[in-house]
Design a protein around this motif. Structure first.
Motif, mmCIF file in Angstrom:
data_model
loop_
_atom_site.group_PDB
_atom_site.id
_atom_site.type_symbol
_atom_site.label_atom_id
_atom_site.label_comp_id
_atom_site.label_asym_id
_atom_site.label_seq_id
_atom_site.Cartn_x
_atom_site.Cartn_y
_atom_site.Cartn_z
ATOM 1 N N SER A 298 0.852 -1.188 0.000
ATOM 2 C CA SER A 298 0.000 0.000 0.000
ATOM 3 C C SER A 298 0.883 1.231 0.000
ATOM 4 O O SER A 298 1.913 1.264 0.681
ATOM 5 C CB SER A 298 -0.896 -0.005 1.243
ATOM 6 O OG SER A 298 -1.608 1.208 1.370
ATOM 7 N N ARG B 281 0.470 5.611 0.099
ATOM 8 C CA ARG B 281 -0.440 6.730 0.269
ATOM 9 C C ARG B 281 0.240 8.032 -0.135
ATOM 10 O O ARG B 281 1.378 8.296 0.266
ATOM 11 C CB ARG B 281 -0.893 6.831 1.718
ATOM 12 C CG ARG B 281 -2.017 7.850 1.965
ATOM 13 C CD ARG B 281 -2.239 8.057 3.449
ATOM 14 N NE ARG B 281 -2.291 6.813 4.192
ATOM 15 C CZ ARG B 281 -2.154 6.767 5.524
ATOM 16 N NH1 ARG B 281 -1.956 7.870 6.218
ATOM 17 N NH2 ARG B 281 -2.206 5.606 6.146
ATOM 18 N N THR B 282 -0.463 8.818 -0.947
ATOM 19 C CA THR B 282 -0.017 10.161 -1.295
ATOM 20 C C THR B 282 -1.143 11.135 -0.950
ATOM 21 O O THR B 282 -2.230 10.712 -0.529
ATOM 22 C CB THR B 282 0.307 10.270 -2.793
ATOM 23 O OG1 THR B 282 -0.919 10.311 -3.539
ATOM 24 C CG2 THR B 282 1.143 9.087 -3.272
ATOM 25 N N THR C 211 -4.788 6.642 -1.925
ATOM 26 C CA THR C 211 -4.105 5.421 -1.482
ATOM 27 C C THR C 211 -4.172 4.392 -2.587
ATOM 28 O O THR C 211 -5.235 4.204 -3.197
ATOM 29 C CB THR C 211 -4.762 4.871 -0.200
ATOM 30 O OG1 THR C 211 -4.662 5.845 0.837
ATOM 31 C CG2 THR C 211 -4.069 3.598 0.252
ATOM 32 N N TYR C 212 -3.059 3.734 -2.812
ATOM 33 C CA TYR C 212 -2.942 2.794 -3.905
ATOM 34 C C TYR C 212 -2.515 1.431 -3.390
ATOM 35 O O TYR C 212 -1.861 1.320 -2.342
ATOM 36 C CB TYR C 212 -1.925 3.317 -4.934
ATOM 37 C CG TYR C 212 -2.270 4.691 -5.429
ATOM 38 C CD1 TYR C 212 -1.778 5.828 -4.780
ATOM 39 C CD2 TYR C 212 -3.111 4.875 -6.523
ATOM 40 C CE1 TYR C 212 -2.116 7.098 -5.213
ATOM 41 C CE2 TYR C 212 -3.450 6.138 -6.961
ATOM 42 C CZ TYR C 212 -2.953 7.248 -6.301
ATOM 43 O OH TYR C 212 -3.288 8.504 -6.731
#
Length: 115
Positions: free
Chosen positions: A96, A98-99, A103-104
């Motif tokens: 995972s 997160r930016t 979240t990707y």
């Protein structure tokens, strides 16, 4: 388009070790938090470990002292060194990232701990 590519899963005996890696790319924002989640058979997805861009870490109680998370200097790759593996560590492990844009998730990699 953000992509997370995982590697390193597999079958290992109890007490063994595995190392998972995840390479992130495609974001115009930095990955402020990267980590690993897992989903065991019949269980909900749970946090395993995560690390902020500043180096702060957070581990699930069940893996403390056995797993170690790390990130590379470019802060786009996150690894999880897993030792003293137990059958209950079995599951699909998801990377995972997160930016500020969201979240990707990676596609998941299977870890099986079995004699």
């Amino acid at each position: 388009q953000v992509q997370l590519v995982e590697s390193g899963g597999g079958l290992v005996q109890p007490g063994g070790s595995l190392r998972l890696s995840c390479a992130a790319s495609g974001s115009m924002f930095r990955f402020v938090v990267m980590g690993w989640y897992r989903q065991g058979p019949g269980k909900q997805r749970e946090l395993v470990a995560q690390m902020t861009v500043g180096g702060d870490t957070n581990y699930a109680d069940s893996v403390k002292g056995r797993f170690t998370i790390s990130r590379d200097n470019a802060k786009t790759t996150v690894s999880l060194q897993m030792s003293s593996l137990k059958p209950e560590d079995t599951g699909v492990y998801y990377c995972s990232a997160r930016t500020v844009g969201g979240t990707y998730w990676g596609q998941g990699t299977q870890v099986t701990v079995s004699p």
